[in-house]
Design a protein around this motif. Structure first.
Motif, PDB file in Angstrom:
ATOM      1  N   ASN A  72       0.999  -1.069  -0.195  1.00 56.68           N
ATOM      2  CA  ASN A  72       0.276  -0.086  -0.372  1.00 56.68           C
ATOM      3  C   ASN A  72       0.763   1.177   0.097  1.00 56.68           C
ATOM      4  OD1 ASN A  72       0.254  -0.272   2.688  1.00 56.68           O
ATOM      5  ND2 ASN A  72      -1.069   0.135   3.630  1.00 56.68           N
ATOM      6  N   ARG A  73       1.854   1.005  -0.055  1.00 58.44           N
ATOM      7  CA  ARG A  73       3.039   2.351  -0.225  1.00 58.44           C
ATOM      8  C   ARG A  73       3.421   2.964  -1.767  1.00 58.44           C
ATOM      9  NH1 ARG A  73       6.066   4.092   3.749  1.00 58.44           N
ATOM     10  NH2 ARG A  73       6.030   2.773   5.774  1.00 58.44           N
ATOM     11  N   ILE A  74       2.610   1.539  -2.905  1.00 58.83           N
ATOM     12  CA  ILE A  74       2.918   2.187  -4.147  1.00 58.83           C
ATOM     13  C   ILE A  74       1.546   2.730  -4.454  1.00 58.83           C
ATOM     14  CG2 ILE A  74       3.363   1.258  -6.262  1.00 58.83           C
ATOM     15  CD1 ILE A  74       5.286  -1.029  -4.448  1.00 58.83           C
ATOM     16  N   THR A  75       1.373   3.473  -4.184  1.00 57.35           N
ATOM     17  CA  THR A  75      -0.281   4.317  -5.482  1.00 57.35           C
ATOM     18  C   THR A  75       0.695   4.827  -7.103  1.00 57.35           C
ATOM     19  OG1 THR A  75       0.116   5.633  -3.359  1.00 57.35           O
ATOM     20  CG2 THR A  75      -1.035   6.638  -4.905  1.00 57.35           C
ATOM     21  N   VAL A  76      -0.778   4.482  -7.455  1.00 60.53           N
ATOM     22  CA  VAL A  76      -0.687   4.431  -8.771  1.00 60.53           C
ATOM     23  C   VAL A  76      -1.867   5.044  -9.121  1.00 60.53           C
ATOM     24  CG1 VAL A  76      -0.680   3.619 -11.345  1.00 60.53           C
ATOM     25  CG2 VAL A  76       0.161   2.410  -9.112  1.00 60.53           C
ATOM     26  N   VAL A  77      -1.585   6.355  -9.803  1.00 59.50           N
ATOM     27  CA  VAL A  77      -2.660   7.371 -10.644  1.00 59.50           C
ATOM     28  C   VAL A  77      -2.839   7.455 -12.319  1.00 59.50           C
ATOM     29  CG1 VAL A  77      -2.903   8.904  -8.397  1.00 59.50           C
ATOM     30  CG2 VAL A  77      -1.323   9.860  -9.754  1.00 59.50           C
ATOM     31  N   TYR A  78      -3.364   7.872 -12.469  1.00 57.45           N
ATOM     32  CA  TYR A  78      -3.469   7.418 -13.836  1.00 57.45           C
ATOM     33  C   TYR A  78      -4.667   9.317 -14.430  1.00 57.45           C
ATOM     34  CZ  TYR A  78      -3.535   2.923 -13.407  1.00 57.45           C
ATOM     35  OH  TYR A  78      -3.565   1.194 -13.211  1.00 57.45           O
ATOM     36  N   SER A  79      -4.306   9.217 -15.249  1.00 54.46           N
ATOM     37  CA  SER A  79      -4.194  10.881 -16.433  1.00 54.46           C
ATOM     38  C   SER A  79      -4.615  10.592 -17.909  1.00 54.46           C
ATOM     39  CB  SER A  79      -3.137  11.629 -16.413  1.00 54.46           C
ATOM     40  OG  SER A  79      -3.366  13.601 -17.010  1.00 54.46           O
ATOM     41  N   THR A  80      -5.311  11.027 -18.569  1.00 52.80           N
ATOM     42  CA  THR A  80      -5.372  10.519 -19.901  1.00 52.80           C
ATOM     43  C   THR A  80      -4.339  11.213 -20.733  1.00 52.80           C
ATOM     44  OG1 THR A  80      -6.916  12.422 -19.926  1.00 52.80           O
ATOM     45  CG2 THR A  80      -7.910  10.432 -19.554  1.00 52.80           C
ATOM     46  N   ARG A  81      -4.252  10.911 -22.567  1.00 52.27           N
ATOM     47  CA  ARG A  81      -2.694  11.603 -22.917  1.00 52.27           C
ATOM     48  C   ARG A  81      -3.753  13.254 -23.038  1.00 52.27           C
ATOM     49  NH1 ARG A  81      -0.882   8.572 -28.092  1.00 52.27           N
ATOM     50  NH2 ARG A  81      -2.940   7.736 -27.715  1.00 52.27           N
ATOM     51  N   SER A  84      -2.528  15.593 -19.749  1.00 47.44           N
ATOM     52  CA  SER A  84      -1.246  15.273 -19.462  1.00 47.44           C
ATOM     53  C   SER A  84      -0.039  15.037 -20.904  1.00 47.44           C
ATOM     54  CB  SER A  84      -0.689  14.552 -19.336  1.00 47.44           C
ATOM     55  OG  SER A  84      -1.092  13.553 -17.791  1.00 47.44           O
ATOM     56  N   HIS A  85      -1.014  16.125 -21.937  1.00 46.91           N
ATOM     57  CA  HIS A  85      -0.052  16.080 -23.192  1.00 46.91           C
ATOM     58  C   HIS A  85       0.817  17.295 -22.684  1.00 46.91           C
ATOM     59  CE1 HIS A  85       0.685  18.276 -27.172  1.00 46.91           C
ATOM     60  NE2 HIS A  85      -0.171  16.553 -27.314  1.00 46.91           N
ATOM     61  N   ASP A  86       0.957  18.343 -22.153  1.00 46.27           N
ATOM     62  CA  ASP A  86       1.774  19.312 -21.693  1.00 46.27           C
ATOM     63  C   ASP A  86       3.311  18.820 -21.280  1.00 46.27           C
ATOM     64  OD1 ASP A  86       0.631  21.284 -23.379  1.00 46.27           O
ATOM     65  OD2 ASP A  86      -0.117  22.535 -21.636  1.00 46.27           O
ATOM     66  N   LEU A  87       2.219  17.968 -20.232  1.00 42.31           N
ATOM     67  CA  LEU A  87       3.883  17.549 -19.235  1.00 42.31           C
ATOM     68  C   LEU A  87       4.209  16.196 -20.110  1.00 42.31           C
ATOM     69  CD1 LEU A  87       5.256  15.975 -17.019  1.00 42.31           C
ATOM     70  CD2 LEU A  87       2.901  14.797 -16.314  1.00 42.31           C
ATOM     71  N   LEU A  88       3.455  15.814 -20.905  1.00 39.19           N
ATOM     72  CA  LEU A  88       4.340  14.437 -21.669  1.00 39.19           C
ATOM     73  C   LEU A  88       5.516  15.607 -22.879  1.00 39.19           C
ATOM     74  CD1 LEU A  88       0.832  12.333 -22.828  1.00 39.19           C
ATOM     75  CD2 LEU A  88       3.231  11.485 -21.343  1.00 39.19           C
ATOM     76  N   ILE A  89       4.913  16.773 -23.634  1.00 38.15           N
ATOM     77  CA  ILE A  89       5.990  16.774 -24.432  1.00 38.15           C
ATOM     78  C   ILE A  89       6.739  17.608 -23.474  1.00 38.15           C
ATOM     79  CG2 ILE A  89       6.058  18.786 -25.964  1.00 38.15           C
ATOM     80  CD1 ILE A  89       4.331  16.279 -27.282  1.00 38.15           C
ATOM     81  N   LYS A  90       6.553  18.351 -22.779  1.00 37.77           N
ATOM     82  CA  LYS A  90       7.774  18.943 -22.119  1.00 37.77           C
ATOM     83  C   LYS A  90       8.849  17.734 -21.596  1.00 37.77           C
ATOM     84  CE  LYS A  90       8.617  21.902 -18.101  1.00 37.77           C
ATOM     85  NZ  LYS A  90       8.046  22.146 -17.040  1.00 37.77           N
ATOM     86  N   ALA A  91       8.272  16.559 -20.784  1.00 36.21           N
ATOM     87  CA  ALA A  91       9.034  15.199 -20.145  1.00 36.21           C
ATOM     88  C   ALA A  91      10.313  14.548 -21.095  1.00 36.21           C
ATOM     89  CB  ALA A  91       8.040  14.716 -19.564  1.00 36.21           C
ATOM     90  N   THR A  92       9.269  14.066 -23.121  1.00 36.32           N
ATOM     91  CA  THR A  92       9.664  13.440 -23.091  1.00 36.32           C
ATOM     92  C   THR A  92       9.715  13.381 -24.803  1.00 36.32           C
ATOM     93  OG1 THR A  92       7.331  12.559 -23.458  1.00 36.32           O
ATOM     94  CG2 THR A  92       8.856  11.770 -22.224  1.00 36.32           C
ATOM     95  N   GLY A  93       9.256  14.933 -25.171  1.00 36.90           N
ATOM     96  CA  GLY A  93       9.468  15.335 -26.817  1.00 36.90           C
ATOM     97  C   GLY A  93       7.936  14.740 -26.883  1.00 36.90           C
ATOM     98  N   GLU A  94       7.388  13.937 -26.801  1.00 36.95           N
ATOM     99  CA  GLU A  94       6.342  13.469 -27.464  1.00 36.95           C
ATOM    100  C   GLU A  94       5.226  12.737 -26.621  1.00 36.95           C
ATOM    101  OE1 GLU A  94       8.301  10.104 -29.526  1.00 36.95           O
ATOM    102  OE2 GLU A  94       9.143   8.954 -27.349  1.00 36.95           O
ATOM    103  N   ALA A  95       3.857  12.686 -27.146  1.00 39.11           N
ATOM    104  CA  ALA A  95       2.458  12.500 -26.441  1.00 39.11           C
ATOM    105  C   ALA A  95       2.496  10.927 -26.914  1.00 39.11           C
ATOM    106  CB  ALA A  95       1.158  13.271 -26.726  1.00 39.11           C
ATOM    107  N   ARG A  96       2.785  10.266 -26.719  1.00 34.11           N
ATOM    108  CA  ARG A  96       2.892   9.053 -26.838  1.00 34.11           C
ATOM    109  C   ARG A  96       2.364   7.746 -25.055  1.00 34.11           C
ATOM    110  NH1 ARG A  96       4.106   6.996 -31.409  1.00 34.11           N
ATOM    111  NH2 ARG A  96       5.832   8.238 -32.541  1.00 34.11           N
ATOM    112  N   ILE A  97       1.331   6.938 -25.249  1.00 33.68           N
ATOM    113  CA  ILE A  97       1.181   6.172 -24.452  1.00 33.68           C
ATOM    114  C   ILE A  97       1.369   4.435 -24.147  1.00 33.68           C
ATOM    115  CG2 ILE A  97      -0.668   8.163 -24.061  1.00 33.68           C
ATOM    116  CD1 ILE A  97      -2.878   5.963 -25.168  1.00 33.68           C
TER     117      ILE A  97
END
Length: 157
Positions: A72-81, A84-97
């Motif tokens: 229970n120390r591991i928490t998984v939260v979900y977001s759609t593409r 989180s589009h801006d985060l994906l582009i900023k962090a990885t350069g692409e919006a892949r899932i």
């Protein structure tokens, strides 16, 4: 951020949710992995950018859910593409899932995008077998490697 149940509702198509749940039921972690996950003593939050309709997401999500069910120390939260589009582009350069991020509360760090490293390596080394490798990934032939790679990320926190 959404829960696993929110993720399953995704686009409203129950067939995708049922597929995801069937896959989760089929995933059996090794005893060694289970023991290591259970022994984690720090809080770990994983931000998962995924869509329930995505076959690549369905290959990865079961492992995250199995890990979080063991500790229970591991928490998984979900977001759609889209969310989180801006985060994906900023962090990885692409919006892949799927894209998975480790979240330490002040910074999110991507741990992989779309495919685990072992699959990416096989695709790069054998470009003529790209579709076959992708199919094998989606149908569970890389499950041991996925399990090991995700566990490695968790243990490195």
């Amino acid at each position: 951020m959404a829960t696993f149940q929110d993720y399953l509702k995704g686009d409203g198509n129950k067939d995708y949710a049922e597929k995801q749940l069937k896959i989760i039921d089929k995933i059996l972690l090794s005893k060694d992995t289970s023991d290591k996950v259970k022994s984690i003593q720090k809080d770990i939050k994983i931000l998962t950018v995924a869509e329930v309709y995505c076959p690549d997401c369905r290959a990865i999500i079961p492992f995250l859910e199995k890990f979080s069910s063991l500790n229970n120390r591991i928490t998984v939260v979900y977001s759609t593409r889209d969310e989180s589009h801006d985060l994906l582009i900023k962090a990885t350069g692409e919006a892949r899932i799927p894209t998975l991020f480790l979240d330490n509360g002040t910074k999110v760090k991507p741990i992989f995008t779309e495919f685990p490293q072992t699959v990416r390596s096989d695709m790069k080394e054998n470009p003529e077998k790209y579709d076959e490798i992708k199919y094998n990934f989606r149908t569970g032939k890389y499950n041991r490697q996925i399990e090991e790679e995700l566990l490695s990320h968790l243990l490195s926190m």
